[in-house]
Design a protein around this motif. Sequence first.
Motif, PDB file in Angstrom:
ATOM      1  N   GLY A  65      36.855  46.480  34.683  1.00  0.00           N
ATOM      2  CA  GLY A  65      35.574  46.904  35.229  1.00  0.00           C
ATOM      3  C   GLY A  65      34.902  45.940  36.163  1.00  0.00           C
ATOM      4  N   ARG A  66      35.636  44.944  36.685  1.00  0.00           N
ATOM      5  CA  ARG A  66      34.978  43.951  37.537  1.00  0.00           C
ATOM      6  C   ARG A  66      35.000  44.387  38.985  1.00  0.00           C
ATOM      7  NH1 ARG A  66      33.006  38.528  37.385  1.00  0.00           N
ATOM      8  NH2 ARG A  66      31.552  38.644  39.111  1.00  0.00           N
ATOM      9  N   ILE A  67      33.836  44.585  39.560  1.00  0.00           N
ATOM     10  CA  ILE A  67      33.689  44.894  40.988  1.00  0.00           C
ATOM     11  C   ILE A  67      32.695  43.894  41.560  1.00  0.00           C
ATOM     12  CG2 ILE A  67      32.998  46.591  42.698  1.00  0.00           C
ATOM     13  CD1 ILE A  67      33.743  48.785  40.714  1.00  0.00           C
ATOM     14  N   ILE A  68      33.140  43.086  42.510  1.00  0.00           N
ATOM     15  CA  ILE A  68      32.282  42.063  43.118  1.00  0.00           C
ATOM     16  C   ILE A  68      31.942  42.505  44.537  1.00  0.00           C
ATOM     17  CG2 ILE A  68      32.106  39.642  43.784  1.00  0.00           C
ATOM     18  CD1 ILE A  68      34.131  38.993  41.615  1.00  0.00           C
ATOM     19  N   LYS A  69      30.660  42.585  44.831  1.00  0.00           N
ATOM     20  CA  LYS A  69      30.231  43.102  46.127  1.00  0.00           C
ATOM     21  C   LYS A  69      30.358  42.069  47.244  1.00  0.00           C
ATOM     22  CE  LYS A  69      27.057  46.442  44.030  1.00  0.00           C
ATOM     23  NZ  LYS A  69      25.637  46.887  43.906  1.00  0.00           N
ATOM     24  N   ASP A  70      30.099  40.804  46.941  1.00  0.00           N
ATOM     25  CA  ASP A  70      30.207  39.753  47.949  1.00  0.00           C
ATOM     26  C   ASP A  70      31.680  39.561  48.307  1.00  0.00           C
ATOM     27  OD1 ASP A  70      30.594  37.216  49.205  1.00  0.00           O
ATOM     28  OD2 ASP A  70      28.669  36.535  48.426  1.00  0.00           O
ATOM     29  N   PRO A  71      32.103  39.806  49.547  1.00  0.00           N
ATOM     30  CA  PRO A  71      33.531  39.738  49.892  1.00  0.00           C
ATOM     31  C   PRO A  71      34.128  38.346  49.736  1.00  0.00           C
ATOM     32  CG  PRO A  71      32.184  40.019  51.865  1.00  0.00           C
ATOM     33  CD  PRO A  71      31.285  40.220  50.699  1.00  0.00           C
ATOM     34  N   ASP A  72      33.351  37.300  50.008  1.00  0.00           N
ATOM     35  CA  ASP A  72      33.882  35.945  49.860  1.00  0.00           C
ATOM     36  C   ASP A  72      34.061  35.586  48.383  1.00  0.00           C
ATOM     37  OD1 ASP A  72      33.973  35.637  52.576  1.00  0.00           O
ATOM     38  OD2 ASP A  72      32.167  34.405  52.716  1.00  0.00           O
ATOM     39  N   LEU A  73      33.079  35.923  47.572  1.00  0.00           N
ATOM     40  CA  LEU A  73      33.194  35.674  46.135  1.00  0.00           C
ATOM     41  C   LEU A  73      34.335  36.496  45.545  1.00  0.00           C
ATOM     42  CD1 LEU A  73      32.142  34.373  43.532  1.00  0.00           C
ATOM     43  CD2 LEU A  73      30.505  36.272  43.328  1.00  0.00           C
ATOM     44  N   ALA A  74      34.483  37.724  46.024  1.00  0.00           N
ATOM     45  CA  ALA A  74      35.569  38.583  45.544  1.00  0.00           C
ATOM     46  C   ALA A  74      36.931  37.987  45.882  1.00  0.00           C
ATOM     47  CB  ALA A  74      35.440  39.983  46.146  1.00  0.00           C
ATOM     48  N   LEU A  75      37.057  37.391  47.061  1.00  0.00           N
ATOM     49  CA  LEU A  75      38.321  36.775  47.468  1.00  0.00           C
ATOM     50  C   LEU A  75      38.626  35.564  46.594  1.00  0.00           C
ATOM     51  CD1 LEU A  75      40.639  36.892  49.520  1.00  0.00           C
ATOM     52  CD2 LEU A  75      39.274  35.441  51.036  1.00  0.00           C
ATOM     53  N   TYR A  76      37.604  34.769  46.305  1.00  0.00           N
ATOM     54  CA  TYR A  76      37.786  33.607  45.428  1.00  0.00           C
ATOM     55  C   TYR A  76      38.173  34.055  44.020  1.00  0.00           C
ATOM     56  CZ  TYR A  76      36.437  29.895  42.199  1.00  0.00           C
ATOM     57  OH  TYR A  76      36.425  28.980  41.182  1.00  0.00           O
ATOM     58  N   ALA A  77      37.489  35.070  43.490  1.00  0.00           N
ATOM     59  CA  ALA A  77      37.781  35.560  42.145  1.00  0.00           C
ATOM     60  C   ALA A  77      39.205  36.098  42.065  1.00  0.00           C
ATOM     61  CB  ALA A  77      36.776  36.647  41.759  1.00  0.00           C
ATOM     62  N   ALA A  78      39.623  36.839  43.093  1.00  0.00           N
ATOM     63  CA  ALA A  78      40.989  37.372  43.107  1.00  0.00           C
ATOM     64  C   ALA A  78      42.009  36.244  43.176  1.00  0.00           C
ATOM     65  CB  ALA A  78      41.160  38.323  44.285  1.00  0.00           C
ATOM     66  N   ARG A  79      41.695  35.222  43.945  1.00  0.00           N
ATOM     67  CA  ARG A  79      42.627  34.106  44.105  1.00  0.00           C
ATOM     68  C   ARG A  79      42.813  33.361  42.780  1.00  0.00           C
ATOM     69  NH1 ARG A  79      44.887  31.496  48.344  1.00  0.00           N
ATOM     70  NH2 ARG A  79      45.342  29.268  48.137  1.00  0.00           N
ATOM     71  N   THR A  80      41.732  33.056  42.079  1.00  0.00           N
ATOM     72  CA  THR A  80      41.866  32.362  40.800  1.00  0.00           C
ATOM     73  C   THR A  80      42.561  33.256  39.769  1.00  0.00           C
ATOM     74  OG1 THR A  80      39.584  33.025  40.244  1.00  0.00           O
ATOM     75  CG2 THR A  80      39.903  30.828  41.161  1.00  0.00           C
ATOM     76  N   ARG A  81      42.344  34.549  39.854  1.00  0.00           N
ATOM     77  CA  ARG A  81      43.059  35.482  38.962  1.00  0.00           C
ATOM     78  C   ARG A  81      44.555  35.469  39.245  1.00  0.00           C
ATOM     79  NH1 ARG A  81      41.863  40.997  41.065  1.00  0.00           N
ATOM     80  NH2 ARG A  81      43.509  40.346  42.511  1.00  0.00           N
ATOM     81  N   ASP A  82      44.919  35.528  40.519  1.00  0.00           N
ATOM     82  CA  ASP A  82      46.329  35.656  40.897  1.00  0.00           C
ATOM     83  C   ASP A  82      47.107  34.361  40.733  1.00  0.00           C
ATOM     84  OD1 ASP A  82      45.813  38.297  41.520  1.00  0.00           O
ATOM     85  OD2 ASP A  82      45.399  37.871  43.637  1.00  0.00           O
ATOM     86  N   MET A  83      46.415  33.248  40.483  1.00  0.00           N
ATOM     87  CA  MET A  83      47.091  31.980  40.231  1.00  0.00           C
ATOM     88  C   MET A  83      47.681  31.908  38.829  1.00  0.00           C
ATOM     89  SD  MET A  83      44.362  29.254  41.778  1.00  0.00           S
ATOM     90  CE  MET A  83      43.837  29.294  43.492  1.00  0.00           C
ATOM     91  N   HIS A  84      47.312  32.808  37.945  1.00  0.00           N
ATOM     92  CA  HIS A  84      47.647  32.670  36.523  1.00  0.00           C
ATOM     93  C   HIS A  84      49.142  32.439  36.292  1.00  0.00           C
ATOM     94  CE1 HIS A  84      47.282  33.205  32.185  1.00  0.00           C
ATOM     95  NE2 HIS A  84      48.305  34.039  32.247  1.00  0.00           N
ATOM     96  N   ASP A  85      49.986  33.298  36.854  1.00  0.00           N
ATOM     97  CA  ASP A  85      51.415  33.151  36.609  1.00  0.00           C
ATOM     98  C   ASP A  85      52.001  31.946  37.340  1.00  0.00           C
ATOM     99  OD1 ASP A  85      51.582  35.286  34.845  1.00  0.00           O
ATOM    100  OD2 ASP A  85      51.912  36.745  36.433  1.00  0.00           O
ATOM    101  N   LEU A  86      51.418  31.572  38.475  1.00  0.00           N
ATOM    102  CA  LEU A  86      51.815  30.325  39.126  1.00  0.00           C
ATOM    103  C   LEU A  86      51.525  29.140  38.206  1.00  0.00           C
ATOM    104  CD1 LEU A  86      50.710  30.548  42.884  1.00  0.00           C
ATOM    105  CD2 LEU A  86      53.015  30.104  42.030  1.00  0.00           C
ATOM    106  N   TRP A  87      50.403  29.211  37.507  1.00  0.00           N
ATOM    107  CA  TRP A  87      50.046  28.138  36.585  1.00  0.00           C
ATOM    108  C   TRP A  87      50.986  28.117  35.382  1.00  0.00           C
ATOM    109  CZ3 TRP A  87      43.977  27.479  36.240  1.00  0.00           C
ATOM    110  CH2 TRP A  87      43.490  27.249  37.535  1.00  0.00           C
ATOM    111  N   HIS A  88      51.455  29.292  34.940  1.00  0.00           N
ATOM    112  CA  HIS A  88      52.469  29.334  33.883  1.00  0.00           C
ATOM    113  C   HIS A  88      53.682  28.507  34.301  1.00  0.00           C
ATOM    114  CE1 HIS A  88      51.616  31.848  30.423  1.00  0.00           C
ATOM    115  NE2 HIS A  88      51.104  32.800  31.167  1.00  0.00           N
ATOM    116  N   VAL A  89      54.138  28.754  35.518  1.00  0.00           N
ATOM    117  CA  VAL A  89      55.351  28.093  36.014  1.00  0.00           C
ATOM    118  C   VAL A  89      55.107  26.596  36.210  1.00  0.00           C
ATOM    119  CG1 VAL A  89      57.005  27.993  37.916  1.00  0.00           C
ATOM    120  CG2 VAL A  89      56.178  30.208  37.102  1.00  0.00           C
ATOM    121  N   THR A  90      53.988  26.251  36.803  1.00  0.00           N
ATOM    122  CA  THR A  90      53.710  24.845  37.108  1.00  0.00           C
ATOM    123  C   THR A  90      53.525  24.022  35.838  1.00  0.00           C
ATOM    124  OG1 THR A  90      52.623  25.566  39.148  1.00  0.00           O
ATOM    125  CG2 THR A  90      52.257  23.304  38.462  1.00  0.00           C
ATOM    126  N   THR A  91      52.864  24.581  34.838  1.00  0.00           N
ATOM    127  CA  THR A  91      52.627  23.856  33.599  1.00  0.00           C
ATOM    128  C   THR A  91      53.821  23.898  32.656  1.00  0.00           C
ATOM    129  OG1 THR A  91      51.680  25.810  32.527  1.00  0.00           O
ATOM    130  CG2 THR A  91      50.144  24.319  33.675  1.00  0.00           C
TER     131      THR A  91
END
Length: 257
Positions: free
Chosen positions: A124-150
């Motif tokens: 249910g997360r909808i962020i109206k600010d496009p820059d904040l939305a891009l940052y939120a998506a980026r930190t979300r999409d890092m999750h599996d990269l962090w699995h691999v790196t750690t």
Amino acid sequence: MADNISGMAPRDTAPEIKDSKWYQPRAAMHAIRALMQDPEDTSQVFRVTRAMGGPSQYKGFRRFCTSAVGRRVLARRQDLADVLNDRDMLRALPDGSLGRAYLEFVERENLSADGLTDASVKGGRIIKDPDLALYAARTRDMHDLWHVTTGYGRDGLGELSLLAFTYAQLGNIGIAMIIYFGARGGVRESGDKRIWKAIWEGYRNGRSATWWAEEDWEGLLAAPLEEVRKQLKFAPASTYRQVFQDHLAAAQAAPAV
């Protein structure tokens, strides 16, 4: 690892989560109960972190905006998920690179970057600010990269350890709540109190590493995985590996017993 958490509404009457810097513990506890009942329902993770994010995401976003990588990502509207979904590109990277290790991970686990996107939308997360939305998506999409790196796996302890690392990095109290209830259930089921030690190790590793939200993950994909770990100051997860190996050995021995 289900907990009998009293005083909460049934799952079909989930409290509304408002876009607010205020904490919303009732909604968070409802989502945690749902997550304990169905650990595969990743959308509940996003409900918890949304309800208990408070000012943490805005604080991280402000820091991101001041970094060189952050300014470039926002100016170019870079979508990390688009890069991670380009499997032909990842397959062409050198053996031993972060990108190749990531590709092997998602193919082995049958994952894709879109899976996290779908779960966050369901949450249910909808962020109206496009820059904040891009940052939120980026930190979300890092999750599996962090699995691999750690090196933290997708087993229960690996997920909790990575969440502890993530909490240290991003400061979302909702993540700490998920860790607490998940670890408590894990200790009760296994009787192994070292689970707490492994989680504390994950938190310490998150505190001692660089701030991964502002790292150039697109540029790091071609670099050797071990060099990436050194550059980002990730300490070895020795406690997690030992506890995981012990639990794995016990599970493999169980049928013979």
